[in-house]
Design a protein around this motif. Sequence first.
Motif, PDB file in Angstrom:
ATOM      1  N   ARG A   1      -9.306   2.848   1.976  1.00 42.09           N
ATOM      2  CA  ARG A   1     -10.664   2.328   2.072  1.00 42.09           C
ATOM      3  C   ARG A   1     -10.605   0.800   1.973  1.00 42.09           C
ATOM      4  NH1 ARG A   1     -14.759   6.030   1.117  1.00 42.09           N
ATOM      5  NH2 ARG A   1     -16.118   4.346   0.386  1.00 42.09           N
ATOM      6  N   ASP A   2     -11.557   0.128   2.610  1.00 39.34           N
ATOM      7  CA  ASP A   2     -11.520  -1.324   2.687  1.00 39.34           C
ATOM      8  C   ASP A   2     -11.407  -1.982   1.321  1.00 39.34           C
ATOM      9  OD1 ASP A   2     -11.682  -1.132   5.400  1.00 39.34           O
ATOM     10  OD2 ASP A   2     -13.815  -1.654   5.550  1.00 39.34           O
ATOM     11  N   GLU A   3     -12.132  -1.436   0.326  1.00 31.23           N
ATOM     12  CA  GLU A   3     -12.113  -2.070  -0.989  1.00 31.23           C
ATOM     13  C   GLU A   3     -10.745  -1.927  -1.658  1.00 31.23           C
ATOM     14  OE1 GLU A   3     -14.449   1.871  -1.321  1.00 31.23           O
ATOM     15  OE2 GLU A   3     -14.186   0.181   0.070  1.00 31.23           O
ATOM     16  N   HIS A   4     -10.019  -0.829  -1.355  1.00 34.55           N
ATOM     17  CA  HIS A   4      -8.675  -0.658  -1.909  1.00 34.55           C
ATOM     18  C   HIS A   4      -7.666  -1.509  -1.139  1.00 34.55           C
ATOM     19  CE1 HIS A   4     -10.041   3.542  -3.488  1.00 34.55           C
ATOM     20  NE2 HIS A   4     -10.444   2.526  -4.263  1.00 34.55           N
ATOM     21  N   ALA A   5      -7.800  -1.557   0.202  1.00 35.11           N
ATOM     22  CA  ALA A   5      -6.885  -2.357   1.019  1.00 35.11           C
ATOM     23  C   ALA A   5      -7.000  -3.840   0.673  1.00 35.11           C
ATOM     24  CB  ALA A   5      -7.174  -2.136   2.498  1.00 35.11           C
ATOM     25  N   ALA A   6      -8.194  -4.292   0.265  1.00 30.51           N
ATOM     26  CA  ALA A   6      -8.405  -5.709  -0.034  1.00 30.51           C
ATOM     27  C   ALA A   6      -7.506  -6.185  -1.167  1.00 30.51           C
ATOM     28  CB  ALA A   6      -9.872  -5.951  -0.375  1.00 30.51           C
ATOM     29  N   HIS A   7      -7.218  -5.300  -2.147  1.00 28.22           N
ATOM     30  CA  HIS A   7      -6.364  -5.694  -3.268  1.00 28.22           C
ATOM     31  C   HIS A   7      -4.944  -5.999  -2.773  1.00 28.22           C
ATOM     32  CE1 HIS A   7      -9.458  -4.849  -6.204  1.00 28.22           C
ATOM     33  NE2 HIS A   7      -9.602  -3.602  -5.745  1.00 28.22           N
ATOM     34  N   HIS A   8      -4.430  -5.165  -1.868  1.00 27.33           N
ATOM     35  CA  HIS A   8      -3.077  -5.382  -1.350  1.00 27.33           C
ATOM     36  C   HIS A   8      -3.021  -6.620  -0.453  1.00 27.33           C
ATOM     37  CE1 HIS A   8      -1.852  -1.616  -3.063  1.00 27.33           C
ATOM     38  NE2 HIS A   8      -2.717  -0.917  -2.329  1.00 27.33           N
ATOM     39  N   LEU A   9      -4.076  -6.857   0.312  1.00 28.29           N
ATOM     40  CA  LEU A   9      -4.101  -8.041   1.152  1.00 28.29           C
ATOM     41  C   LEU A   9      -4.195  -9.316   0.313  1.00 28.29           C
ATOM     42  CD1 LEU A   9      -6.454  -6.824   4.029  1.00 28.29           C
ATOM     43  CD2 LEU A   9      -3.975  -7.133   4.108  1.00 28.29           C
ATOM     44  N   GLU A  10      -4.912  -9.237  -0.793  1.00 24.15           N
ATOM     45  CA  GLU A  10      -5.009 -10.395  -1.687  1.00 24.15           C
ATOM     46  C   GLU A  10      -3.649 -10.706  -2.301  1.00 24.15           C
ATOM     47  OE1 GLU A  10      -7.476 -11.842  -5.686  1.00 24.15           O
ATOM     48  OE2 GLU A  10      -7.916  -9.905  -4.727  1.00 24.15           O
TER      49      GLU A  10
ATOM     50  N   ALA B   1       0.825  -1.205   0.000  1.00 24.99           N
ATOM     51  CA  ALA B   1       0.000   0.000   0.000  1.00 24.99           C
ATOM     52  C   ALA B   1       0.858   1.254   0.000  1.00 24.99           C
ATOM     53  CB  ALA B   1      -0.930  -0.010   1.219  1.00 24.99           C
ATOM     54  N   ARG B   2       1.918   1.265   0.785  1.00 23.98           N
ATOM     55  CA  ARG B   2       2.794   2.445   0.832  1.00 23.98           C
ATOM     56  C   ARG B   2       3.542   2.627  -0.480  1.00 23.98           C
ATOM     57  NH1 ARG B   2       3.881   4.230   6.222  1.00 23.98           N
ATOM     58  NH2 ARG B   2       2.842   2.921   7.789  1.00 23.98           N
ATOM     59  N   HIS B   3       3.926   1.487  -1.107  1.00 27.37           N
ATOM     60  CA  HIS B   3       4.697   1.578  -2.339  1.00 27.37           C
ATOM     61  C   HIS B   3       3.842   2.038  -3.525  1.00 27.37           C
ATOM     62  CE1 HIS B   3       7.935   0.636  -5.158  1.00 27.37           C
ATOM     63  NE2 HIS B   3       7.024   0.013  -5.923  1.00 27.37           N
ATOM     64  N   TYR B   4       2.634   1.460  -3.644  1.00 38.89           N
ATOM     65  CA  TYR B   4       1.815   1.742  -4.827  1.00 38.89           C
ATOM     66  C   TYR B   4       0.830   2.888  -4.624  1.00 38.89           C
ATOM     67  CZ  TYR B   4       3.667  -2.542  -6.871  1.00 38.89           C
ATOM     68  OH  TYR B   4       4.502  -3.497  -7.389  1.00 38.89           O
ATOM     69  N   ASP B   5       0.331   3.055  -3.404  1.00 38.62           N
ATOM     70  CA  ASP B   5      -0.661   4.107  -3.156  1.00 38.62           C
ATOM     71  C   ASP B   5      -0.112   5.268  -2.347  1.00 38.62           C
ATOM     72  OD1 ASP B   5      -2.636   2.794  -4.549  1.00 38.62           O
ATOM     73  OD2 ASP B   5      -3.379   1.717  -2.772  1.00 38.62           O
ATOM     74  N   GLY B   6       1.102   5.102  -1.797  1.00 38.30           N
ATOM     75  CA  GLY B   6       1.693   6.187  -1.022  1.00 38.30           C
ATOM     76  C   GLY B   6       1.024   6.397   0.329  1.00 38.30           C
ATOM     77  N   GLN B   7       0.268   5.415   0.806  1.00 35.79           N
ATOM     78  CA  GLN B   7      -0.426   5.523   2.088  1.00 35.79           C
ATOM     79  C   GLN B   7      -0.321   4.200   2.849  1.00 35.79           C
ATOM     80  OE1 GLN B   7      -4.315   6.951   0.259  1.00 35.79           O
ATOM     81  NE2 GLN B   7      -4.293   8.149   2.163  1.00 35.79           N
ATOM     82  N   PRO B   8      -0.335   4.281   4.186  1.00 29.36           N
ATOM     83  CA  PRO B   8      -0.371   3.035   4.963  1.00 29.36           C
ATOM     84  C   PRO B   8      -1.645   2.262   4.666  1.00 29.36           C
ATOM     85  CG  PRO B   8       0.213   4.894   6.363  1.00 29.36           C
ATOM     86  CD  PRO B   8      -0.242   5.470   5.063  1.00 29.36           C
ATOM     87  N   LEU B   9      -1.583   0.970   4.829  1.00 24.81           N
ATOM     88  CA  LEU B   9      -2.737   0.110   4.560  1.00 24.81           C
ATOM     89  C   LEU B   9      -3.948   0.537   5.394  1.00 24.81           C
ATOM     90  CD1 LEU B   9      -3.588  -2.559   3.049  1.00 24.81           C
ATOM     91  CD2 LEU B   9      -3.031  -3.737   5.184  1.00 24.81           C
ATOM     92  N   ALA B  10      -3.722   0.928   6.652  1.00 29.60           N
ATOM     93  CA  ALA B  10      -4.822   1.275   7.551  1.00 29.60           C
ATOM     94  C   ALA B  10      -5.577   2.524   7.105  1.00 29.60           C
ATOM     95  CB  ALA B  10      -4.294   1.470   8.975  1.00 29.60           C
ATOM     96  N   GLU B  11      -4.958   3.352   6.247  1.00 31.27           N
ATOM     97  CA  GLU B  11      -5.612   4.584   5.818  1.00 31.27           C
ATOM     98  C   GLU B  11      -6.392   4.425   4.527  1.00 31.27           C
ATOM     99  OE1 GLU B  11      -2.821   7.759   5.660  1.00 31.27           O
ATOM    100  OE2 GLU B  11      -2.178   7.539   7.753  1.00 31.27           O
TER     101      GLU B  11
END
Length: 281
Positions: free
Chosen positions: A140-149, A128-138
């Motif tokens: 939205r759930d639908e965006h964080a789900a892609h990184h967790l997958e 999340a930090r590398h591709y979106d420039g934000q911590p995973l916790a910040e």
Amino acid sequence: MTSTPPVAAGARIRFTVVGTVRTCYQQGEVTLADGTSLSYDPAQHRAAVLAEGWRPGDVIETQHGRLRRTERGGYHHWVHERSGQMFHDDQVDPVRARVVSWWGGRRTPTDPAPAETEPGRMIGDYLARHYDGQPLAELRDEHAAHHLEAAAKLLPLIPETEPDPRPSRFHATPAEVDAYLRTLLAEDVYLRYQQAIGYAALAEATEDAATVRAQADNEGLYTAAWREGWDDAIQRVDPDQNGPTPAGLVDLSHDDEQEREPDVDGAGRTRESYYTPKPTA
């Protein structure tokens, strides 16, 4: 460079806490081994169990000795196998406890979704930090789900490392040190190491006994028979006049237990009674 905004009313947040449960007296009230207290609603919050907890019949070695898990009146407690003393969960450190036996056979940790484990969330946070420039916790759930997958797919490719078998430098028990040394040394080498410690302990005891005997003799407190008794006792324990001690390898696997059986002879006398002066008429 922007700083992470503080938690404030109206914020949407995610807390990730991984730890060993110390007490769980009622559903939703949990205390971890590090002292963290949590209150949660099982209907709204999800707790991923990474390893199953204690069951009645489990036996563990603790700072109190060997304890067995029992159930009384619908509540689970620990009971000392020798004294029968009861211990509550908040009196037992689950991190330092060593499992002696599992009731019904060894239980393997339950397998949460890979992304829900601490390594999975760490990888997801890095992505999340590398591709979106934000911590995973910040995110939205639908965006964080892609990184967790993506993290779940990467985890099987990372080789597992063996846990460090060495005991803690600051909290190791005699049993843990003994078990580790047995993995490093041959029995004869380990025996010579124990004998070196035995020699030092007996030499110190011999010196102390000789000092007490000399002081008593100078003050005229003992008869010739008592002096001979002291001389005989000193001779029996003097490491320079006897063979190496211990003669065989000492097993310290149960040395964490605080309570021990009394050392008595066939007449019911303790070993200390042989060296306790009897009152004279």
